[in-house]
Every structure is written in C-alpha cells, then in structure tokens.
Design an enzyme around this catalytic site. Sequence first.
Site, PDB file in Angstrom:
ATOM      1  N   VAL A  44       0.990  -0.927  -0.137  1.00  0.00           N
ATOM      2  CA  VAL A  44      -0.065  -0.108   0.201  1.00  0.00           C
ATOM      3  C   VAL A  44       0.828   1.296  -0.473  1.00  0.00           C
ATOM      4  O   VAL A  44       1.920   1.675   0.763  1.00  0.00           O
ATOM      5  CB  VAL A  44      -0.640  -0.509   1.279  1.00  0.00           C
ATOM      6  CG1 VAL A  44      -0.414   0.182   2.974  1.00  0.00           C
ATOM      7  CG2 VAL A  44      -1.715   0.977   1.117  1.00  0.00           C
ATOM      8  N   SER A  45       0.963   2.106  -1.049  1.00  0.00           N
ATOM      9  CA  SER A  45       1.234   3.419  -0.674  1.00  0.00           C
ATOM     10  C   SER A  45       0.754   3.991   0.191  1.00  0.00           C
ATOM     11  O   SER A  45      -0.098   4.095   0.923  1.00  0.00           O
ATOM     12  CB  SER A  45       1.081   3.859  -2.424  1.00  0.00           C
ATOM     13  OG  SER A  45       0.238   5.046  -2.115  1.00  0.00           O
ATOM     14  N   THR A  46       1.184   5.316   0.539  1.00  0.00           N
ATOM     15  CA  THR A  46       1.378   6.346   1.275  1.00  0.00           C
ATOM     16  C   THR A  46      -0.325   6.459   1.895  1.00  0.00           C
ATOM     17  O   THR A  46      -1.327   7.059   1.853  1.00  0.00           O
ATOM     18  CB  THR A  46       2.624   7.793   1.798  1.00  0.00           C
ATOM     19  OG1 THR A  46       3.615   7.167   2.360  1.00  0.00           O
ATOM     20  CG2 THR A  46       2.189   8.367   2.904  1.00  0.00           C
TER      21      THR A  46
END
Length: 503
Positions: A8-10
């Site tokens: 998951v990205s920020t």
Amino acid sequence: MIGIYVRVSTTEQAVSGYSLDHQIESCIQKAGTNEVMRYIDDGYSGEFLERPDLERMRKDVRDGLIDKVICYDPDRLARKLMNQLIIDEEFRRKGVEVIFVNGEYAASPEGRLFFSLRGAISEFEKAKIKERTMSGRKGKAKKGKIVKNDHVYGYDFDSVKSEMIINEKEAEVVKFIFDAFTSPTSKFQGMNGIAKHLTETGVPTKKGGAVWHRQVVRQILMNETYTGMKIQNRWNTEGLLANKYNRTGEDKVKITERPKDEWIYSPSPVIIEKEQFEHAQELLKQSRRRYTKKSENQYLLSGLLRCSSCGNTMTGRVQNNWGTKVRYYSDRKNTAGAKNQGCGVSVKSDEIEGHVWSNIEMLLNNPEKLIAFQEVAATTETFEEKELKRLEQEIERTKKGRKRLITLITLSEEDLDLNEIKDQIKDLQTKEKNLQNQYTELQKEMEAEKKKTTNLDILKQAMDLYFVYKDKEMPFEIKQRIIATLVKEIRVHDKDTMEIITF
C-alpha cells in the site's frame, strides 16, 4: 513454501479495499493456510520495482524458497504493465505460479491477454488520477488558495482554509535578515555574517535546527512570498519520485523551472515591503563583490565598473612599472571562453577611485544633486538599450540568412548538399530562438528597472553612515559599503571620461 505479497502506498492507506490487513487476510484465505512467508511494502509506490520486500521476495524465488506467490491484485505487484509482466515472467521461469485474489489469470493466451489488459487499465487509472490531481491543484491555486505547505520561514499553514498565516516570531527574524542585509550601517558582513549571528543567538531554523547556513539566508532574501505574492506551479517535479528508488545515482531526474506564463500568483500576508525586497535583490547581485575575501590589493570599485564601448566589466589588476606596483582597472578578459576579449580600456585605480569618491561626497553633502544625476542618466542611452539594438540587428540578420538558404534550396538548379544546407538552417533557427530569448529577458529587466523608485531611506542611511566617519579617517570597508549602496554602475568611456549611475 507459499509467499504472499501485499503493498500500500502512502496515499492509498486510507482507501477502502487496499488496507494491508485486508490484503493479508484475503491472501491467507486464498492460500488456505497460515504457514506463509509474508512480504509487506508499507508506504511504497507501485510505480517502481525497487521496494524492500519485493526485492526480498524476488531473491527468495531465485533461491528456490518460494514455490507459489499470492497477491491481492496485479496493481499491488506493480502499477506499470511492463513491470507486472517482468515479475510474472521472472517467477514463471523459476516454476513459481503467481495467483491473484482478485481474479484468475490462467496460463493461456486468453489469460495472458486479460492479465495484460488488466495491467494496462491499472496504469491508465493511475495516469488519470495524477492528471485530475494536478488539474485540481491548479484550479485551487488560480482561486488564490495555497495548495501545498512549503514550510516557508515566517509563516504557518492553515490546511483547512489553504492559507498562509504569519508566524509573528519567525516574521521578526525575516525582518531582521532583510534589515541586516540592506542597511548600509549593518555590522554583519553579508549572508555569512547574518547566518553566524542567528546561530550564535540560538534562533531555531524552520525545522528546529540550531545552525543557520548562508544558503538558507539567501533563500529567505530571494523569496518573493514575503512581499505578498506567492508563486505556485513554478517548478516541474514530475518524475522526482523515481530518485527515491535510484540507488546508483545515475540519470537522476532534475527539478526544472516551468515557463513564466505557467506560474500562478496567489496572495500571501505581507512581511517585507516590495521596495526593500527589490533593493535586497540588487545587493544580492553585488554580494560576490561586496563581501569577497580581502586581498593584498583592495579595489574600491570592484564589480561596479563597465566599459561603455564593449560592455565588459572592468576588474582590478596590478602591473609593475619600473619596480613600482601600480593598481588599475581593465576590461580585458584573458579566459579562453570569454565572449568578448575587451577593447583595451584601462584606468588607474587611484585616479578613478578618487574621482568617484569625490562625487559621492558631493552627493551626500548636497542630496538634492542626486536628482540631477538621475535626470542625466534618464536621457543617456544605457548599455542595456544599446544591447537591445544589437540583439534586434542580430535577429534580423539571422532571419535574412535563413530565408536566403530556403530560397537557395527552392530556386537553385545546382547540385547542392541539401543535408548541409538543412543543418545550417537548423543552426540559424536555434541561434534566432536564443537571441529572441535574450531580447525578451533584457526587455523584462529594463521594464522592471523603470518601475523602481529612489529609496530615500537607503539614501538617508548612507548619509548617516557617512557623517559618522566624515571627520575621521574613513575605513576602506565603510567607503566601499557607501558606494555600493548608492551606485548601481560606473560606465567608463575612456581614461578621462566616466558616468556614474545611481540607484
């Protein structure tokens, strides 16, 4: 052993369906066992392959520790279709099956096509999100809102209202920096002196640091936000994220400045008056000459003299005259790369320095005569005006040369080397474009100069400093500071004739 990969990205951490816990739970359920190797990249973009746990999983696959990989969705593996296919092919060569929770992709032509289409759609969605985000930010900026917290010293950021608010404590430091840099009576030697003082007095930086650096002071002095106008959409940062994953340091993406017509100006609370800011910009141009290291031979007019014929600045030099060292200023440039070698004008330092200082004393004792100086300067053709005419002539010559070559190709029946002529046309096009850019920039500089008004406060400060030392032996540094405050440029016509241009 089964390996599960989740990412998951920020920016996705709050998006439903992409939380790490949900992905892990779904992958374990798909595996049908809790005995799995977990590979988790938390806060990493799927645009690049350089991710810590993805690299660890790829190594484990190569080493034969993993025989099956389960991932929630292809875009968790990679955002770009090409990267998805690279990983999938790499794993399949090792006999490792890649299974996705959100969709089955059989090892058949149809399955591979669907996998590719799914990856292409994911990449397209990513690009559209980026486009909408950029469009939204520009629209917000055009409405006068601040779209990003740049952590400008002197301000706090209200993220709810998208506004900058003056931080009174920091604003006082900003005012001190401008006052210390622009005042002729300042005891601080330029940006280094100001930075040293702030460090010694324990003033914290924006990030709470204890040490101020010269470059930080310079950035504050150059930041137009303090005058009430913040520039947004100035820098093109596209692709900079790739630098985070570039371990070799080669081919790093550099930040570039967008064309000025794309800049967006938004209002900000005023801390520094426009007049003082513009004066600071003039002094920044002179900063290299105002605070250079002391040498054996000091030159009072260093950086201020210009030859009116060739336009070269005149630098201080020393020559031996029958055993006696004589200081003089010359427009000669000895460097191989100099555009103009100079026309050979030289003047003795003692003579011109004495003449200029006597004129400065006359102005300081009779400030009303400063108006007469400015009126004379206004009616005299400046070096910049001469340069504009020269550029106009060069542009016209370049256009004519290009037209002649085009006509030659069209009408000539001779056996011509067309490639060579086309190369010449391209060179002339490039030259014309560069000349036009120079012309436009010079025009803008001249327009900005015309809008400036005489800063009476600066004149008063210079007068106050002069009268403190008038009846004493005036130090060289004080003389130089007074001249640099009042004089913009001194144009030398010949050894006996010169023209003083004041601010």
